[in-house]
Scaffold this active site. Structure first.
Site, PDB file in Angstrom:
ATOM      1  N   ARG A   7       0.853  -1.191   0.000  1.00 46.75           N
ATOM      2  CA  ARG A   7       0.000   0.000   0.000  1.00 46.75           C
ATOM      3  C   ARG A   7       0.884   1.233   0.000  1.00 46.75           C
ATOM      4  NH1 ARG A   7      -2.218   0.799   6.283  1.00 46.75           N
ATOM      5  NH2 ARG A   7      -0.186   0.591   7.251  1.00 46.75           N
ATOM      6  N   GLU A  35      -6.167   8.085  14.914  1.00 50.05           N
ATOM      7  CA  GLU A  35      -5.952   6.666  15.205  1.00 50.05           C
ATOM      8  C   GLU A  35      -5.112   6.534  16.470  1.00 50.05           C
ATOM      9  OE1 GLU A  35      -4.003   4.392  12.145  1.00 50.05           O
ATOM     10  OE2 GLU A  35      -5.167   5.319  10.541  1.00 50.05           O
ATOM     11  N   CYS A  52       8.906   9.264  -5.099  1.00 54.94           N
ATOM     12  CA  CYS A  52       8.949   8.522  -6.358  1.00 54.94           C
ATOM     13  C   CYS A  52      10.007   9.141  -7.259  1.00 54.94           C
ATOM     14  CB  CYS A  52       7.579   8.569  -7.029  1.00 54.94           C
ATOM     15  SG  CYS A  52       7.556   7.751  -8.634  1.00 54.94           S
ATOM     16  N   CYS A 112       2.752   6.596  -7.452  1.00 52.57           N
ATOM     17  CA  CYS A 112       3.453   7.757  -7.983  1.00 52.57           C
ATOM     18  C   CYS A 112       2.472   8.924  -7.884  1.00 52.57           C
ATOM     19  CB  CYS A 112       3.846   7.516  -9.430  1.00 52.57           C
ATOM     20  SG  CYS A 112       4.294   9.049 -10.269  1.00 52.57           S
ATOM     21  N   GLU A 126      -2.402  -7.279   9.652  1.00 54.89           N
ATOM     22  CA  GLU A 126      -2.764  -6.633  10.918  1.00 54.89           C
ATOM     23  C   GLU A 126      -3.715  -7.464  11.770  1.00 54.89           C
ATOM     24  OE1 GLU A 126      -3.797  -2.714   9.494  1.00 54.89           O
ATOM     25  OE2 GLU A 126      -1.711  -2.058   9.675  1.00 54.89           O
ATOM     26  N   ASN A 166      -4.542   8.015   2.995  1.00 57.04           N
ATOM     27  CA  ASN A 166      -4.077   7.517   4.291  1.00 57.04           C
ATOM     28  C   ASN A 166      -2.582   7.725   4.450  1.00 57.04           C
ATOM     29  OD1 ASN A 166      -4.932   5.985   6.745  1.00 57.04           O
ATOM     30  ND2 ASN A 166      -3.247   4.660   6.079  1.00 57.04           N
ATOM     31  N   GLU A 167      -2.201   8.325   5.542  1.00 61.55           N
ATOM     32  CA  GLU A 167      -0.793   8.470   5.933  1.00 61.55           C
ATOM     33  C   GLU A 167       0.130   8.686   4.738  1.00 61.55           C
ATOM     34  OE1 GLU A 167       0.263   5.294   8.642  1.00 61.55           O
ATOM     35  OE2 GLU A 167      -0.633   6.389  10.292  1.00 61.55           O
ATOM     36  N   TRP A 224       3.350  -3.778  14.913  1.00 57.80           N
ATOM     37  CA  TRP A 224       4.486  -3.498  14.025  1.00 57.80           C
ATOM     38  C   TRP A 224       5.686  -2.905  14.753  1.00 57.80           C
ATOM     39  CZ3 TRP A 224       5.192   1.577  14.816  1.00 57.80           C
ATOM     40  CH2 TRP A 224       4.077   2.350  15.142  1.00 57.80           C
TER      41      TRP A 224
HETATM   42  C1  GLA Z   1      -1.487   3.309  10.446  1.00 60.72           C
HETATM   43  C2  GLA Z   1      -2.483   3.125   9.333  1.00 60.72           C
HETATM   44  C3  GLA Z   1      -3.527   2.094   9.617  1.00 60.72           C
HETATM   45  C4  GLA Z   1      -2.948   0.905  10.327  1.00 60.72           C
HETATM   46  C5  GLA Z   1      -2.257   1.359  11.572  1.00 60.72           C
HETATM   47  C6  GLA Z   1      -1.670   0.243  12.380  1.00 60.72           C
HETATM   48  O1  GLA Z   1      -1.753   4.343  11.279  1.00 60.72           O
HETATM   49  O2  GLA Z   1      -3.109   4.319   8.961  1.00 60.72           O
HETATM   50  O3  GLA Z   1      -4.098   1.713   8.397  1.00 60.72           O
HETATM   51  O4  GLA Z   1      -2.051   0.256   9.493  1.00 60.72           O
HETATM   52  O5  GLA Z   1      -1.192   2.199  11.217  1.00 60.72           O
HETATM   53  O6  GLA Z   1      -1.055   0.713  13.548  1.00 60.72           O
HETATM   54 ZN    ZN Z   2       6.611   9.158 -10.107  1.00 63.84          ZN
END
Ligand code: GLA
Ligand code: ZN
Length: 681
Positions: free
Chosen positions: A117, A315, A161, A121, A363, A155-156, A323
């Site tokens: 994930r 979150e 690239c 690019c 996860e 997301n995050e 992790w």
């Molecule tokens: C990040 C992601 C989530 C998940 C959590 C796990 O914050 O945004 O999708 O993977 O980590 O801690």
């Molecule tokens: Zn690129």
């Protein structure tokens, strides 16, 4: 100061988490149970759709949003609002198969593969086009849903690239930046060194191998470009959302003091700042209180990006994560403490990753509110439910803000420049860690501290600490001078004012841009100490501090010397100085001093600024939110022993009791004391 309530629909502080019903579509019994359990856990929101693209669009152009609409309906009927993500964080297989250019390329020129994930690019037109299609589909399906509370873009964000398209955009971006004049770039990058001169922007390649031996200008501008490129991508999603659902606020979820992106640039495009907090609780390298202190710093970084409104804890982990090097359980009570810390520092939400543990994949052992066991009587579920009940009692807090009078300056490009610079000791530069240590030392006095850019307005502050401000942004020196001249208390450290925004050294003495005159000192040399080396600073008041890592040798012009080095060839020379400008003072701390010695200096600054300091037991944090003439003072016991705080007066919001003088805190316990500002002594 008026309140700014983010979500008037929700009573109390919002309580929610990532919810992935698409993983359970073949289990209607579980989906029904989810709603029942969410109510039992006092959840008021759910974050949907973060990684749902392959379910929304299993084949190109074939969309399925029925399940989403159905979920949002059922949540809404039960009083639970939806934070809806755009699903661009991970792409469906058909997309990568047909359009591999959507995947990013590393600095060796190798294209990423499908199946992970966050590896897109950001420049690829086809990725943007396909994201736009699914986002438009989402809006068509649920854009006017009464339960839709906010947009959570992707997301995050992170990573970079090196594909030819990104390289070309980098060249174009540099062209714009340097007025299409390659000689300007050559001068800025000091490019005659090692024959690095270019004759055309088209010759510039992105830095190879993390810029190991690249020109410093190249590596720094690449980082700035990456922020630009990510922001530009994010804006492509935001443009659709703003145009079609202008009433719905927009955020994206950050990751603490993330190295790769200057979040301040990105935040300008957002309505609300939110972030994902995963501290390494109970680790064997530092005290629990120190871990909490670093987390408090991160909250302050987030809060300070939009100082007039609350932020969101998007979150956090119920129980544990999966992790970290060692995934230790959060001890009983820590769940509530961590949630309350977010609120204390200005969050109007406590949210989790995730609601229910999945049965498989990466996860499956990550903490969740509902475990594989599936019941509401687990330790974690009960702690979450009790947190929810508590947050319901905190309606009054909504929309209040933390009004800090003290600030620490922190700049992303200063961090990049310090790391890239070849000098000092690569192992101990520790710029962010130094900022965290300073934050924690200040926090011990019960004051709140913002973390702002060196060119942010300092108008609201009376004490400003500038740790290792190596790179001076345009206007920063002027702003510091104006701050001191209007009576501000400023403290800067070793490594201040060496370079400009192009990392070119100032000539004629550090700190440059007139700061040498402000502090009354010039730094002539900087000594890097080996890990076991120590020196000492002897202060004129009889106290002493330990020196580690760095010691600058100063020429004092017209500053008062407060402390001198104890040993080495610079024994007896100035290590800590102050220069008065009316009631304003400019302190210079030329060495990396221990926390105790720094704390004594900070106390002096706070007192001179008239900022009340509290005496707190070890491990207890105190934070204040305020609005409409009311103050809410939070006490957090970041230790596993009960603590007593004295000098506390007011009504406790959590249990309705009056506190008269002494506040008892259980192990990991918290309290919120409400008081009228005029009652404050
Ligand atoms: C990040 C992601 C989530 C998940 C959590 C796990 O914050 O945004 O999708 O993977 O980590 O801690
Ligand atoms: Zn690129």
């Amino acid at each position: 100061m008026e309140r700014r309530i983010l979500f008037p629909q929700i009573d109390g502080i919002m309580h929610g988490g990532d919810y992935n019903p698409e993983q359970w579509l073949d289990r209607p019994d579980i989906l029904a149970e989810d709603i029942r359990l969410m109510k039992e856990a006092h959840m008021t929101s759910a974050t949907l759709g973060v990684f749902s693209w392959s379910v929304y669009e299993p084949r190109e152009g074939e969309f399925h949003f029925e399940w989403l609409k159905d979920t949002m309906d059922r949540l809404y009927e039960n009083g639970i609002y939806t934070v809806l993500a755009t699903p661009s964080g991970a792409r469906p297989a058909w997309l990568d198969e047909k359009y591999p250019e959507a995947m990013r390329v590393d600095d060796y020129g190798v294209r990423s593969h499908h199946g992970v994930r966050h590896n897109h690019c950001m420049s690829a037109p086809v990725y943007r086009k396909k994201v736009a299609a699914v986002v438009n589909g989402l809006i068509d399906a649920v854009g006017d849903h009464p339960g839709l509370l906010m947009w959570h873009v992707s997301n995050e964000f992170g990573g970079e690239c090196f594909c030819p398209l990104c390289a070309k955009r980098f060249q174009d971006w540099l062209g714009e930046k340097f007025d299409h004049d390659i000689e300007r770039l050559n001068r800025a990058w000091w490019a005659t060194f090692w024959s690095h001169k270019y004759s055309d922007f088209s010759q510039i390649e992105p830095p190879y191998r993390n810029g190991e031996f690249s020109s410093l200008g190249l590596t720094l501008e690449w980082k700035r470009f990456t922020t630009y490129s990510m922001t530009d991508y994010m804006k492509s999603e935001i443009a659709i959302l703003r145009e079609r659902t202008p009433q719905i606020p927009i955020t994206t979820n950050y990751m603490k003091l993330f190295y790769g992106l200057d979040y301040r640039v990105m935040s300008k495009e957002l309505d609300v700042v939110s972030w994902d907090s995963y501290p390494l609780f109970h680790n064997d390298g530092e005290s629990f209180a120190d871990t909490m202190g670093e987390n408090a710093f991160d909250h302050a970084v987030m809060r300070s990006m939009k100082r007039d409104r609350p932020f969101m804890l998007m979150e956090s982990a119920p129980g544990l994560v999966n992790w970290q090097p060692c995934n230790k359980l959060r001890r009983p009570g820590v769940h509530e403490l961590a949630g309350m810390q977010a609120v204390a520092l200005g969050s109007d939400t406590v949210q989790y990753f995730q609601w229910r543990k999945g049965r498989g994949s990466f996860e499956q052992y990550h903490g969740a509110v509902v475990d594989h066991l599936g019941t509401a009587d687990t330790r974690v579920f009960l702690e979450v439910a009790s947190m929810g009940a508590l947050l319901e009692k905190l309606s009054d807090i909504r929309g209040t803000i933390v009004k800090a009078r003290t600030a620490i300056l922190f700049d992303w490009d200063n961090m990049w420049a310090i790391d890239a610079m070849r000098g000092l000791s690569q192992e101990t530069k520790d710029y962010p860690k130094t900022c965290v240590r300073i934050y924690r030392s200040l926090m011990r006095f019960g004051v709140d501290i913002d973390v702002v850019a060196s060119d942010d307005s300092l108008d609201r502050y009376d004490v400003v600490i500038a740790p290792m401000l190596y790179m001076l942004r345009p206007g920063a020196a002027e702003s510091l001078r104006a701050f001191v001249e209007r009576g501000g208390q400023l403290l800067a450290t070793y490594l201040t004012g060496y370079v400009d925004m192009d990392q070119l050294n100032f000539l004629g003495g550090f700190p440059g841009e007139g700061l040498a005159e402000l502090f009354g000192v010039v730094s002539e040399e900087i000594d890097s100490l080996y890990p076991s080396d120590r020196n000492q600073v002897n202060f004129s008041d009889g106290t002493a501090g330990t020196v580690q890592d760095y010691a600058e040798v100063l020429r004092v012009m017209d500053a008062e010397v407060l402390g001198t080095y104890d040993s080495d060839f610079y024994a007896g020379t100035a290590a800590v100085t102050v220069k008065a400008h009316g009631s304003g003072k400019a302190y210079y701390v030329a060495a990396r001093l221990d926390d105790g010695a720094m704390g004594r200096l900070f106390e002096r600054l706070l007192q001179a600024a008239g900022i009340p300091v509290s005496e707190l037991p070890d491990g207890v944090e105190r934070h204040t939110r305020e609005a409409d003439g009311k103050e809410y003072v939070f006490y957090l016991n970041c230790s596993d022993e009960p603590k007593t705080v004295s000098g506390v007066w007011g009504a406790s919001l959590l249990d309705g009791q009056q506190v008269a003088g002494e506040l008892q805190l259980a192990a990991y316990g918290t309290a919120v004391i409400s008081q009228l500002q005029k009652e404050r002594t």
